[in-house]
Design an enzyme around this catalytic site. Structure first.
Site, short mmCIF file in Angstrom:
data_model
loop_
_atom_site.label_atom_id
_atom_site.label_comp_id
_atom_site.label_asym_id
_atom_site.label_seq_id
_atom_site.Cartn_x
_atom_site.Cartn_y
_atom_site.Cartn_z
N SER A 26 0.87 -1.17 0.00
CA SER A 26 0.00 0.00 0.00
C SER A 26 0.91 1.22 0.00
O SER A 26 2.08 1.13 0.37
CB SER A 26 -0.94 0.01 1.21
OG SER A 26 -0.21 -0.11 2.43
N GLU A 28 1.39 5.63 0.65
CA GLU A 28 0.90 6.87 1.25
C GLU A 28 1.33 8.06 0.41
O GLU A 28 2.48 8.15 -0.04
CB GLU A 28 1.44 7.04 2.67
CG GLU A 28 0.97 8.35 3.33
CD GLU A 28 1.57 8.58 4.70
OE1 GLU A 28 1.14 7.87 5.63
OE2 GLU A 28 2.46 9.44 4.83
N TYR A 60 -3.68 14.02 6.13
CA TYR A 60 -4.75 14.95 6.48
C TYR A 60 -4.27 15.81 7.63
O TYR A 60 -4.00 15.33 8.72
CB TYR A 60 -5.95 14.11 6.91
CG TYR A 60 -7.24 14.81 7.23
CD1 TYR A 60 -8.15 15.10 6.23
CD2 TYR A 60 -7.59 15.11 8.54
CE1 TYR A 60 -9.37 15.68 6.51
CE2 TYR A 60 -8.80 15.69 8.84
CZ TYR A 60 -9.70 15.98 7.82
OH TYR A 60 -10.91 16.54 8.10
N HIS A 88 -6.69 9.78 5.40
CA HIS A 88 -6.38 9.95 6.81
C HIS A 88 -7.47 10.83 7.42
O HIS A 88 -8.00 11.74 6.75
CB HIS A 88 -5.03 10.64 6.99
CG HIS A 88 -3.86 9.77 6.69
ND1 HIS A 88 -2.66 9.89 7.35
CD2 HIS A 88 -3.70 8.76 5.81
CE1 HIS A 88 -1.80 8.99 6.88
NE2 HIS A 88 -2.41 8.30 5.94
N GLY A 119 -3.88 12.84 15.52
CA GLY A 119 -3.37 14.04 14.88
C GLY A 119 -2.39 14.78 15.77
O GLY A 119 -2.39 14.63 17.00
N ASP A 120 -1.54 15.56 15.15
CA ASP A 120 -0.54 16.35 15.89
C ASP A 120 -1.22 17.50 16.61
O ASP A 120 -2.04 18.22 16.02
CB ASP A 120 0.52 16.89 14.94
CG ASP A 120 1.34 15.77 14.30
OD1 ASP A 120 1.50 14.72 14.95
OD2 ASP A 120 1.81 15.96 13.15
N ALA A 132 -7.14 8.47 19.35
CA ALA A 132 -7.48 7.75 18.12
C ALA A 132 -8.51 6.65 18.38
O ALA A 132 -9.36 6.38 17.52
CB ALA A 132 -6.22 7.16 17.49
N TYR A 152 3.79 2.26 16.86
CA TYR A 152 5.12 2.86 17.03
C TYR A 152 6.09 1.84 17.64
O TYR A 152 6.16 1.70 18.86
CB TYR A 152 5.02 4.10 17.92
CG TYR A 152 4.11 5.15 17.34
CD1 TYR A 152 4.61 6.15 16.51
CD2 TYR A 152 2.73 5.11 17.58
CE1 TYR A 152 3.76 7.09 15.94
CE2 TYR A 152 1.88 6.05 17.01
CZ TYR A 152 2.40 7.03 16.20
OH TYR A 152 1.56 7.97 15.63
N ALA A 159 4.28 9.15 24.56
CA ALA A 159 3.90 8.06 25.47
C ALA A 159 4.75 8.07 26.72
O ALA A 159 5.95 8.37 26.67
CB ALA A 159 4.02 6.71 24.76
N ARG A 171 -6.27 -0.42 22.77
CA ARG A 171 -7.56 0.28 22.83
C ARG A 171 -8.09 0.56 21.42
O ARG A 171 -9.29 0.43 21.15
CB ARG A 171 -7.40 1.61 23.59
CG ARG A 171 -7.21 1.47 25.09
CD ARG A 171 -7.44 2.82 25.77
NE ARG A 171 -7.06 2.77 27.18
CZ ARG A 171 -5.95 3.29 27.69
NH1 ARG A 171 -5.10 3.92 26.88
NH2 ARG A 171 -5.68 3.19 28.97
N GLN A 219 17.10 15.23 5.33
CA GLN A 219 15.66 15.33 5.62
C GLN A 219 15.23 14.20 6.55
O GLN A 219 14.42 14.41 7.47
CB GLN A 219 14.87 15.27 4.31
CG GLN A 219 13.37 15.42 4.47
CD GLN A 219 12.65 15.23 3.15
OE1 GLN A 219 12.80 14.20 2.48
NE2 GLN A 219 11.87 16.23 2.74
N PHE A 223 13.13 14.22 10.13
CA PHE A 223 11.93 13.42 10.39
C PHE A 223 12.12 12.54 11.63
O PHE A 223 11.24 12.45 12.48
CB PHE A 223 11.62 12.50 9.19
CG PHE A 223 11.06 13.20 7.99
CD1 PHE A 223 10.59 14.50 8.06
CD2 PHE A 223 10.99 12.54 6.77
CE1 PHE A 223 10.06 15.14 6.94
CE2 PHE A 223 10.46 13.16 5.65
CZ PHE A 223 10.00 14.47 5.74
N HIS A 273 3.66 -1.08 3.84
CA HIS A 273 3.11 0.25 3.53
C HIS A 273 4.27 1.18 3.22
O HIS A 273 5.16 1.38 4.05
CB HIS A 273 2.31 0.76 4.73
CG HIS A 273 1.56 2.03 4.47
ND1 HIS A 273 0.47 2.07 3.64
CD2 HIS A 273 1.72 3.29 4.95
CE1 HIS A 273 -0.02 3.31 3.62
NE2 HIS A 273 0.74 4.07 4.39
#
Length: 300
Positions: A26, A28, A60, A88, A119-120, A132, A152, A159, A171, A219, A223, A273
């Site tokens: 898949s 992104e 998104y 997203h 989301g951030d 989420a 993650y 966390a 969850r 870069q 990230f 992915h």
């Protein structure tokens, strides 16, 4: 020496043969912000479409303008391609009624797959009260979406610890998520240990590894710093001295990704992915090498 070389070649050939046709992928993408970026995005989508991915996701942002661009890309994918579009969706800066209406709109427009994320958080925002898992539950209450969530292997930056992060993932799965897609990583052992811990915690969905083909190591370091991803010393050595050599960086990046997929495939992983960064060349080359190729219609 010749005997050992022959053994190595046979092992490598066997490894690639085992991958041929046995991998699902898949991809992104992210919504473009300029006409030039839009042209690049659609060139990449068209290039990768023949590989028949399970779905393609579109990121998104919390900003309303980015959200509108996401919806536009999803609509066009739905209407102009044969791809399964998975937008997203985040609950940051969005009320429950707004999210419910958007989910209904997606369903009515034929969208059946969603990547559900918290989301951030905007700078200076208060501690979140919705997560989420809440979004997954909301989506499932609207319709029977196929839902992917984030995982993650090296622990979410916010966390408290690895166990708390794992509980949060459970969850999301218990709320109805169908799979988890990991943050990108380069330490394969961290993924395999994380997968084992998921099984021990009763998380029984697929943990799909997120693969980031590297073209720009500077870069990548940025990230990784934002996402709590470790960059092994061997990876630094691979890209050392290539700051002004993009062609060699591409070859090195492809080799790293192919090696990761080969190792993970031998450990039973069959779905991957790819974070394309809206560029098709490297992802397409990696998929081709791994046996993921356009379907050729047989003659009748």
């Amino acid at each position: 020496m010749a005997f050992h070389h022959a053994q190595f070649s046979q092992s490598l050939n066997q490894s690639l043969a085992e991958l041929n046709g046995g991998i699902n992928v898949s991809f992104e993408f992210f919504p473009p912000s300029t006409p030039e970026m839009e042209k690049l995005l659609w060139s990449s989508i068209r290039r990768l479409e023949p590989l028949n991915p399970k779905f393609v996701s579109v990121t998104y942002g919390a900003n309303s303008g980015v959200r509108d661009r996401t919806h536009s890309v999803i609509d066009r994918i739905q209407n102009e391609t044969n791809l399964v579009a998975a937008p997203h969706l985040t609950l940051v800066d969005a009320e429950e009624a707004e999210l419910r209406d958007l989910a209904k709109q997606y369903w009515e427009n034929g969208v059946r797959s969603i990547v559900a994320l918290r989301g951030d958080l905007p700078d200076g925002s208060l501690k979140p009260t919705r997560f989420a898992a809440d979004l997954v539950g909301l989506l499932k209450s609207v319709a029977d979406f196929d839902i992917s969530v984030a995982a993650y292997p090296e622990v979410h930056p916010e966390a408290a610890n690895a166990q708390a992060d794992l509980i949060n993932l459970k969850r999301k799965i218990d709320a109805g998520a169908n799979r988890a897609i990991t943050q990108f990583f380069f330490d394969v052992e961290s993924y395999l240990r994380f997968r084992d811990r998921c099984v021990a915690a009763g998380i029984d969905v697929e943990i799909v590894p997120g693969i980031l083909p590297v073209t720009n190591f500077t870069q990548l370091k940025r990230f990784a710093g934002m996402t709590n991803v470790s960059l092994p010393s061997w990876l630094h050595k691979q890209f050392d001295g290539l700051e002004d050599d993009p062609s060699t960086r591409q070859l090195v990046g492809a080799n790293v990704a192919i090696d990761m997929v080969k190792v993970l495939s031998r450990e039973g992983v069959k779905d991957f992915h790819f974070y394309t960064l809206n560029r098709a060349e490297l992802t397409y080359a990696i998929c081709h090498t791994l046996g993921v190729r356009p379907q050729v219609a047989s003659a009748s």
